[in-house]
Design an enzyme around this catalytic site. Structure first.
Site, PDB file in Angstrom:
ATOM      1  N   CYS A  65     -14.417  27.798   7.870  1.00 49.55           N
ATOM      2  CA  CYS A  65     -13.588  26.722   7.324  1.00 49.55           C
ATOM      3  C   CYS A  65     -12.296  26.539   8.110  1.00 49.55           C
ATOM      4  O   CYS A  65     -11.963  25.448   8.557  1.00 49.55           O
ATOM      5  CB  CYS A  65     -13.276  26.993   5.858  1.00 49.55           C
ATOM      6  SG  CYS A  65     -12.074  25.850   5.159  1.00 49.55           S
ATOM      7  N   CYS A  77     -13.794  22.974   7.853  1.00 48.68           N
ATOM      8  CA  CYS A  77     -13.013  22.022   7.052  1.00 48.68           C
ATOM      9  C   CYS A  77     -11.659  21.659   7.657  1.00 48.68           C
ATOM     10  O   CYS A  77     -11.270  20.489   7.673  1.00 48.68           O
ATOM     11  CB  CYS A  77     -12.747  22.576   5.648  1.00 48.68           C
ATOM     12  SG  CYS A  77     -13.973  23.707   5.014  1.00 48.68           S
ATOM     13  N   LYS A  91     -11.826  19.786  11.091  1.00 49.08           N
ATOM     14  CA  LYS A  91     -12.569  18.542  10.784  1.00 49.08           C
ATOM     15  C   LYS A  91     -11.671  17.521  10.095  1.00 49.08           C
ATOM     16  O   LYS A  91     -11.618  16.358  10.476  1.00 49.08           O
ATOM     17  CB  LYS A  91     -13.785  18.908   9.931  1.00 49.08           C
ATOM     18  CG  LYS A  91     -14.590  17.769   9.339  1.00 49.08           C
ATOM     19  CD  LYS A  91     -14.130  17.300   7.967  1.00 49.08           C
ATOM     20  CE  LYS A  91     -14.133  18.337   6.896  1.00 49.08           C
ATOM     21  NZ  LYS A  91     -15.430  18.646   6.342  1.00 49.08           N
ATOM     22  N   TYR A 101     -23.847  16.394   6.612  1.00 46.48           N
ATOM     23  CA  TYR A 101     -22.459  15.927   6.497  1.00 46.48           C
ATOM     24  C   TYR A 101     -21.673  16.328   7.744  1.00 46.48           C
ATOM     25  O   TYR A 101     -20.787  15.599   8.191  1.00 46.48           O
ATOM     26  CB  TYR A 101     -21.801  16.417   5.205  1.00 46.48           C
ATOM     27  CG  TYR A 101     -21.462  17.883   5.133  1.00 46.48           C
ATOM     28  CD1 TYR A 101     -20.241  18.352   5.580  1.00 46.48           C
ATOM     29  CD2 TYR A 101     -22.377  18.802   4.603  1.00 46.48           C
ATOM     30  CE1 TYR A 101     -19.929  19.697   5.523  1.00 46.48           C
ATOM     31  CE2 TYR A 101     -22.059  20.148   4.544  1.00 46.48           C
ATOM     32  CZ  TYR A 101     -20.843  20.584   5.009  1.00 46.48           C
ATOM     33  OH  TYR A 101     -20.538  21.919   4.955  1.00 46.48           O
ATOM     34  N   GLU A 149     -19.733  13.474   9.762  1.00 46.97           N
ATOM     35  CA  GLU A 149     -18.274  13.602   9.859  1.00 46.97           C
ATOM     36  C   GLU A 149     -17.836  13.635  11.325  1.00 46.97           C
ATOM     37  O   GLU A 149     -16.887  12.939  11.716  1.00 46.97           O
ATOM     38  CB  GLU A 149     -17.807  14.873   9.152  1.00 46.97           C
ATOM     39  CG  GLU A 149     -17.878  14.767   7.638  1.00 46.97           C
ATOM     40  CD  GLU A 149     -17.523  16.061   6.921  1.00 46.97           C
ATOM     41  OE1 GLU A 149     -17.150  16.001   5.736  1.00 46.97           O
ATOM     42  OE2 GLU A 149     -17.608  17.159   7.544  1.00 46.97           O
ATOM     43  N   HIS A 192      -2.230   1.265 -11.694  1.00 46.83           N
ATOM     44  CA  HIS A 192      -2.460   0.081 -10.867  1.00 46.83           C
ATOM     45  C   HIS A 192      -1.356  -0.067  -9.832  1.00 46.83           C
ATOM     46  O   HIS A 192      -0.189   0.130 -10.156  1.00 46.83           O
ATOM     47  CB  HIS A 192      -2.487  -1.164 -11.765  1.00 46.83           C
ATOM     48  CG  HIS A 192      -2.894  -2.403 -11.061  1.00 46.83           C
ATOM     49  ND1 HIS A 192      -4.169  -2.604 -10.573  1.00 46.83           N
ATOM     50  CD2 HIS A 192      -2.196  -3.523 -10.736  1.00 46.83           C
ATOM     51  CE1 HIS A 192      -4.240  -3.783  -9.992  1.00 46.83           C
ATOM     52  NE2 HIS A 192      -3.047  -4.371 -10.079  1.00 46.83           N
ATOM     53  N   GLU A 213      -8.483   3.850 -10.435  1.00 48.23           N
ATOM     54  CA  GLU A 213      -8.473   3.114 -11.710  1.00 48.23           C
ATOM     55  C   GLU A 213      -9.784   2.390 -11.973  1.00 48.23           C
ATOM     56  O   GLU A 213     -10.088   2.027 -13.114  1.00 48.23           O
ATOM     57  CB  GLU A 213      -7.318   2.111 -11.746  1.00 48.23           C
ATOM     58  CG  GLU A 213      -7.489   0.929 -10.807  1.00 48.23           C
ATOM     59  CD  GLU A 213      -6.399  -0.132 -10.963  1.00 48.23           C
ATOM     60  OE1 GLU A 213      -6.006  -0.404 -12.121  1.00 48.23           O
ATOM     61  OE2 GLU A 213      -5.954  -0.666  -9.939  1.00 48.23           O
TER      62      GLU A 213
END
Length: 512
Positions: free
Chosen positions: A74, A79, A82, A215, A219, A487, A492
């Site tokens: 990682c 991660c 990346k 993935y 990615e 908002h 939302e």
């Protein structure tokens, strides 16, 4: 042991002393094999609880010679780099958008690969140092050697110079993780790179073929294209296996619309070097998975991202009888992360049937140490774990894919609410108004409980993380409807979902 009388008898006979000192026959209370996220979390937690702990960590260099420091995949080749390269690509998109927002600049903007990788590697280096410092502060012994079981409770540690030292422990945790898989074809290990090599590559990869549809593949293809490179993705079958396939196809469609080429239903059969680099030129010969058709292409770099293999086959597990899945190399464990050998435990990506995610390994490691040495009972909960795929348009999810939900609950028992949405930031920039997508899958016969949450849009990871907590609390459609949205945000949209898939109504967006 019963009441105080029997305890006193045990003391007189010496049994109590033996029980209290049973672990002192070993060098350590716990040895953790693997210094990645999960292993380090487990080791440090055990040390906090007063135990004598050792971590063995050794990175076998990739076929291209790449290795790295303490911290595991990682931090070093996963991660962290990346997400930083993904951010580099997002900044390129933001530069393009900025003109519509009134920013004027005349000089040509270009990306410098070396500047980016140097900055990222400097950050990773600081993380490696912090890990070592943290182990030292907690009095955890860190040994940069390759661990291999030689007999029960005994492990051999071999350093870079080939020097061997043996250590014993009462308990062991296997946290060795996984490494990228190769194709097993002519030229793959000689000329191709993997994610092990990409993030510290000393030169710009240029025109790149990414092989795979995981993935990791998407990615990497995404950020390489985002910094201006010519990128092609070669896909054997489907995108993002194991993920919701409607979402996966939307991810791929967005990438295609933004210049990434996809070669579907092809697999490479040979990689040949035409010119030496860096980055050089490589010829790739591929064949169709559906017929006799073959094709050729020339690229500067070929990046393999076809899956990962567990690092469990060369650590002597057979010598102490720990069972592994012979096909996958994964380790079966019970719900306490215990293997079939009672003093040996396993966490992280090596576990059979569990999620391969850093936060999962960290949580499992901490809780395991607390159960073993702190008298605690909490087990790692592998249900409703959120995750995000950091493709150019991010995909966040929690819970079940639509396919899995139908398999488990049957289609007639489900209600799927969905909509496209148009982030406000995209409106002025003139970006696609019917690309971002939100979907929830509800169990009609459990109070419309949300069993699947999916979002395709900017900052999907940030949005998903919040809703994941709500899902842990038993989120229902009514609770979402009762929630007042913020908002204008992307999140939302989940508070105003009205259209069901079964209604067949149009979900296109016309305004904010």
């Amino acid at each position: 042991m019963g009441g105080c009388d029997r305890t006193f008898q045990a003391h007189q006979s010496g049994l109590l002393q033996k029980l209290l000192q049973e672990d002192s026959a070993y060098d350590y209370d716990l040895i953790v094999i693997g210094g990645g996220s999960g292993g380090l979390a487990c080791a440090q937690e055990a040390a906090i609880l007063g135990k004598k702990v050792m971590v063995l960590d050794f990175v076998v260099p990739s076929p291209q010679g790449t290795s790295w420091g303490l911290g595991g995949t990682c931090v070093n080749v996963g991660c962290v780099p990346k997400k930083l390269m993904h951010q580099a690509a997002l900044l390129g998109q933001a530069l393009s958008d900025s003109r519509k927002f009134g920013w004027e600049y005349n000089q040509q903007v270009k990306h410098n690969w070396e500047t980016m990788t140097e900055a990222i590697q400097n950050h990773i280096g600081s993380l490696n140092w912090n890990y070592r410092l943290s182990l030292r502060e907690k009095a955890v012994a860190y040994v940069n050697s390759y661990g291999e079981f030689v007999e029960h409770h005994k492990i051999k540690a071999t350093n870079r110079k080939g020097q061997e030292t043996c250590y014993t422990a009462a308990k062991f945790v296997i946290a060795t993780g996984e490494r990228p898989r190769y194709l097993g074809i002519q030229g793959d290990k000689e000329y191709c790179i993997t994610s092990d090599d990409l993030f510290s590559l000393p030169y710009c990869p240029g025109k790149t073929l990414v092989v795979g549809a995981s993935y990791v593949a998407l990615e990497c293809a995404g950020f390489l294209a985002g910094i201006g490179l010519d990128v092609t993705v070669m896909v054997r079958s489907i995108l993002l296996r194991g993920f919701d396939q409607e979402m996966a196809e939307k991810v791929g469609s967005y990438m295609e619309q933004h210049g990434i080429k996809f070669l579907r239903k092809f697999i490479p059969v040979m990689v040949q070097q035409l010119e030496k680099g860096p980055p050089g030129k490589l010829k790739v010969v591929a064949k169709s998975t559906e017929g006799p058709e073959t094709m050729e292409g020339v690229y500067n770099t070929v990046l393999l991202a076809i899956g990962r293999d567990s690092c469990t086959r060369k650590i002597g597990l057979e010598k102490i009888g720990v069972k592994i899945n012979e096909k996958s190399g994964k380790i079966p464990v019970n719900n306490m992360e215990q293997t079939n050998v009672p003093y040996v435990y396993a966490i992280g990506d090596v576990l059979e049937g569990k999620l391969e995610l850093t936060p999962v390994a960290i949580q499992a490691g901490k809780l395991l140490a607390r159960r073993l040495f702190g008298g605690r009972l909490e087990k790692c909960d592998y249900i409703n774990v959120p995750t995000t795929v950091f493709t150019p348009l991010e995909y966040g999810c929690c819970g079940l894919s639509e396919e899995k939900a139908i398999e488990v609950y049957k289609k007639e028992n489900l209600e799927v609410y969905h909509t496209f949405f148009w982030p406000l930031e995209w409106t002025v920039a003139g970006r696609d108004n019917n690309t971002c997508y939100a979907k929830i899958i509800c169990n009609k016969f459990d109070n419309n409980r949300v069993i699947g949450f999916h979002i395709l849009g900017p900052n999907a990871g940030e949005v998903t993380q919040g809703f994941a907590a709500a899902m842990k609390c038993g989120l229902t459609k009514q609770l979402l409807d009762d929630t007042i949205g913020i908002h204008p945000t992307c999140g939302e949209v989940f508070t105003t979902l009205e259209i069901t898939k079964s209604s067949g109504l149009d979900i296109s967006q016309k305004g904010c």
